[in-house]
Design an enzyme around this catalytic site. Structure first.
Site, mmCIF file in Angstrom:
data_model
loop_
_atom_site.group_PDB
_atom_site.id
_atom_site.type_symbol
_atom_site.label_atom_id
_atom_site.label_comp_id
_atom_site.label_asym_id
_atom_site.label_seq_id
_atom_site.Cartn_x
_atom_site.Cartn_y
_atom_site.Cartn_z
ATOM 1 N N SER A 1 152.634 36.495 97.364
ATOM 2 C CA SER A 1 151.275 36.455 97.375
ATOM 3 C C SER A 1 150.775 36.871 95.772
ATOM 4 C CB SER A 1 150.709 37.412 98.239
ATOM 5 O OG SER A 1 149.247 37.195 98.292
ATOM 6 N N ASP B 1 147.775 28.463 105.592
ATOM 7 C CA ASP B 1 147.474 29.738 104.803
ATOM 8 C C ASP B 1 146.009 29.767 104.648
ATOM 9 O OD1 ASP B 1 147.163 31.757 103.034
ATOM 10 O OD2 ASP B 1 149.377 31.854 102.306
ATOM 11 N N HIS C 1 149.627 32.941 105.932
ATOM 12 C CA HIS C 1 149.993 33.657 104.716
ATOM 13 C C HIS C 1 151.408 34.334 105.000
ATOM 14 C CE1 HIS C 1 149.330 34.977 100.694
ATOM 15 N NE2 HIS C 1 149.283 36.178 100.739
#
Length: 721
Positions: A591, A666, A698
């Site tokens: 991320s 995601d 995600h």
């Protein structure tokens, strides 16, 4: 480099045979759950303060129950509700009491919408009558008891409803709800993700009024994702997602009067965002927090229902941004507790009901990390802080007047508390780098441990049979700051040998990865890599949390600049150590960490030999408004801040080995980030590796997904470092 050591799982004082010590951790064990810890189910403290309830499941009989326990003895007192005695309800996954604890809401058939939001079938169970009542025949969101427990408000198809549990009748409060257009009573995607709440309605103290937020998403651009599934044709998921600089939902606040059946709009000036609403103890006064788009100007409004008038009682401004919390607490006289970074560190403040500051309750060059609550009987506030070092957490109590501060936790590491409703007891959850989670019952007056509830000694004994290393905590002086660092070396570390270095980081604003707590699955992976000859390290650079507002907000309008400079400088400095091979340094992250690792191998192409980026942001123009603009302002205002630090604009610098990973479903960091990065790399004629996980969000998990991902990453490290 200042160094101090906290011994890890291998040095827990356990003795095993030499043969057992030779065992090494495998990926199959990590992702098969071999090293899971015992914990405590989320408990509800009963109103009497002497008992608590827990959701239990008997794995043999498959019976699910809510059971009541005594704090003092920890013994079960009674079963409140059980599927054994519920007709037509085979299971439930959560429960919530009415205020008087005479009724309980049971959730069944629950499905996730986004990160926090859920849809489910709900039942009310009357504890005394031992009867159930279905709230609705379809899946609903956020059912919530009225204060007297006679009604339940909920959201269905973006509209608010109220069910009268006495008559069984349901009334519709709003009627303009429409998917991807109007939402009443629950938040839109970006509020849920970035302001971290879903239920956008609140009952007042006497249940005569219901306040709610309305979201008009009409002007918000729509995002679509293909969901491949198992059918012949994929389907598209479409939802409103405001990217940086684009239009947000227009929000408005209403108060519904149950007696008249009418809703009155609350007049709030400058209400670009309404990140929190909360009724005061006065049923005629509603509080609302209002933010401007830059999120650096916060106003706390009190709305007087009887006068239909809103007034600002507290106003805060910041040169960068203001974080939103759930710490606002109203006392009996409607004065209130508030937390703020206004003196440079996050501290607790006490304000009068008119918004006039009474006093700053805590102060010092350290952060209050969690506010637990206020005990009106003793006049004490309970909180968690990093006063004992930014990598540690302790539980404290202090008088409302700021005097008689008392540390209630003892062991060095990470302590967090769950208090009984009357603040006479707390359950302390403790862990450190060397001690797995341990739960104890403690007396809240002095913090004395009364008895142990759960420990993980069996896990420690099991780990004694593995070849593991210590986690070393230290600080490293980089770019004028002493940055927190941990390092794991091979158990047979030889200072005369050279080892490759594999770095991990996240580095997002206010985050922390270097903490004295028990690690998760990744820590076992790092142990596995260490035993295969790698040194693994992590450093929290500028912009991370718990060292004061100035340190955290240093990266304002320049995400990816100072954090990347720090990681490159760390790699250079560690590469000068005689035991680290400066030609074999790699980095990875997920991320925000993937954004960082991508930048590092590009901007630090003479330092990093390889990098892995999982679900990375590759251009902040692709990410949502609330998060991105909080730290960067809009692209229209700060184009260079966005473009100079986005990996997608530096692909021509790639020299080392680069692995890019993303899930196609995601909804948070869209796969668009990776696809656009791939195209930029291709057009720059740069070779790289990539992996796409169909229909994974995600978190990229489910079935063998994590095992496959970590196998791929491990192989990539071995081949390129």
């Amino acid at each position: 480099m200042k160094k101090y050591f906290i011994l890890s799982i291998v040095l827990a004082g356990l003795t095993t045979s030499l043969a057992a010590q030779e065992r090494q951790i495998t990926l199959e064990e990590i992702w098969g759950g071999a090293f899971g810890t015992e914990g405590m189910d989320v408990l509800h403290s009963m109103k009497n303060g002497k008992q608590y309830s827990i959701l239990n499941m008997d794995r043999k009989s498959r019976v699910i129950s809510v059971d009541k326990y005594d704090y003092n003895t920890l013994e079960k007192v009674e079963t409140i509700v059980s599927t054994e005695n519920l007709d037509g309800i085979a299971y439930f996954t959560s429960y919530e009491f009415s205020d008087d604890e005479s009724k309980v809401l049971l959730a069944t058939d629950v499905e996730s919408v986004y990160r926090h939001s859920r849809l489910g079938i709900y039942y009310m169970y009357d504890i005394q009558e031992k009867k159930t009542q279905k709230i609705a025949d379809h899946k609903i969101q956020e059912p919530t008891f009225s204060p007297d427990g006679k009604k339940v408000a909920f959201v269905f198809n973006n509209n608010i409803y109220i069910k009268d549990l006495m008559s069984g009748e349901t009334s519709q409060i709003t009627d303009d709800g429409e998917k991807n257009k109007i939402i009443n009573g629950v938040t839109d995607w970006v509020y849920e993700e970035e302001f971290a709440f879903v239920r956008a309605f609140e009952w007042n103290a006497d249940g005569t009024h219901l306040a709610y937020i309305r979201f008009d998403e009409s002007k918000v651009p729509e995002f679509s994702m293909d969901v491949y599934g198992n059918a012949l044709y994929p389907v598209q998921q479409e939802f409103k997602y405001p990217k940086a600089g684009e239009s947000n939902a227009e929000v408005s606040l209403f108060v519904y009067d149950l007696e008249s059946g009418n809703s009155q709009q609350v007049g709030l000036k400058n209400a670009y965002y309404i990140p929190r609403i909360k009724w005061t103890n006065d049923p005629d006064i509603l509080s609302a927090q209002v933010l401007n788009r830059h999120q650096n100007n916060l106003e706390l409004f009190f709305y007087h229902v009887d006068e239909a008038k809103a007034e600002v009682v507290l106003h805060e401004e910041d040169k960068a941004y203001i974080d939103i919390t759930d710490n606002l607490t109203f006392l009996d006289d409607n004065s209130f507790i508030w937390t703020s970074e206004q003196d440079g560190y996050n501290h607790i403040y006490h304000y009068g009901k008119n918004g006039k500051l009474i006093r700053q309750v805590t102060r010092g060059p350290w952060e209050v990390t969690t506010y637990y609550g206020y005990d009106s009987k003793t006049g004490r506030i309970f909180y968690q802080s990093v006063e004992n070092g930014s990598i540690n957490r302790d539980v404290y109590a202090v008088k409302l007047n700021g005097k008689k501060k008392q540390r209630l936790s003892v062991a060095e590491g990470t302590n967090s508390a769950t208090f009984s409703s009357d603040f006479s007891y707390f359950i302390n959850a403790y862990s450190s780098a060397s001690v797995p989670p341990r739960y104890t019952l403690n007396d809240a007056q002095k913090g004395k441990e009364l008895k142990e509830i759960v420990n993980n000694d069996a896990l420690l004994e099991k780990l004694g049979g593995y070849k593991l290393s210590q986690k070393e905590f230290s600080t490293i002086h980089i770019n004028g700051y002493d940055l927190n660092m941990w390092m794991i070396k091979p158990s047979g570390f030889d200072p005369d040998k050279e080892y490759p270095l594999f770095m991990f980081q996240y580095s997002g604003p206010g985050s922390q990865q270097v903490a004295n707590r028990w690690g998760g699955a990744n820590d076992y992976w790092y142990q596995m890599l260490a035993e295969q000859g790698y040194i693994v390290a992590c450093v929290d650079g500028r912009g991370t949390g718990f060292k004061g507002a100035d340190f955290k907000k240093m990266t304002y309008q320049e995400l990816g600049k100072y954090e990347v400079e720090d990681q490159i400088a760390v790699a250079r400095q560690l590469g000068e150590e005689p035991y680290i091979d400066a030609d074999r340094i790699g980095i990875w992250g997920w991320s925000y960490g993937g954004f960082m690792s991508s930048n590092c191998i590009l901007k630090g192409n003479d330092v990093f030999k390889m990098a892995i980026a999982v679900a990375p942001v590759t251009n902040w123009r692709f990410y949502d408004t609330i998060y991105t603009e909080r730290y960067m302002r809009t692209p229209q205002e700060n184009a260079s801040g966005y473009d100079d630090n986005s990996p997608i604009n530096h692909v021509d610098k790639l020299k080392g080995a680069y692995l890019l990973v993303h899930g196609t479903a995601d909804d948070n960091v869209h796969v668009q980030n990776t696809m656009r990065m791939i195209e930029a790399l291709v057009q720059a004629n740069k070779q790289f590796d990539w992996a796409i996980y169909p229909d994974k969000n995600h978190g990229i998990y489910g079935g063998n997904t994590r095992l496959h991902l970590y196998t791929k990453m491990t192989n990539f490290i071995k081949e390129n470092l």
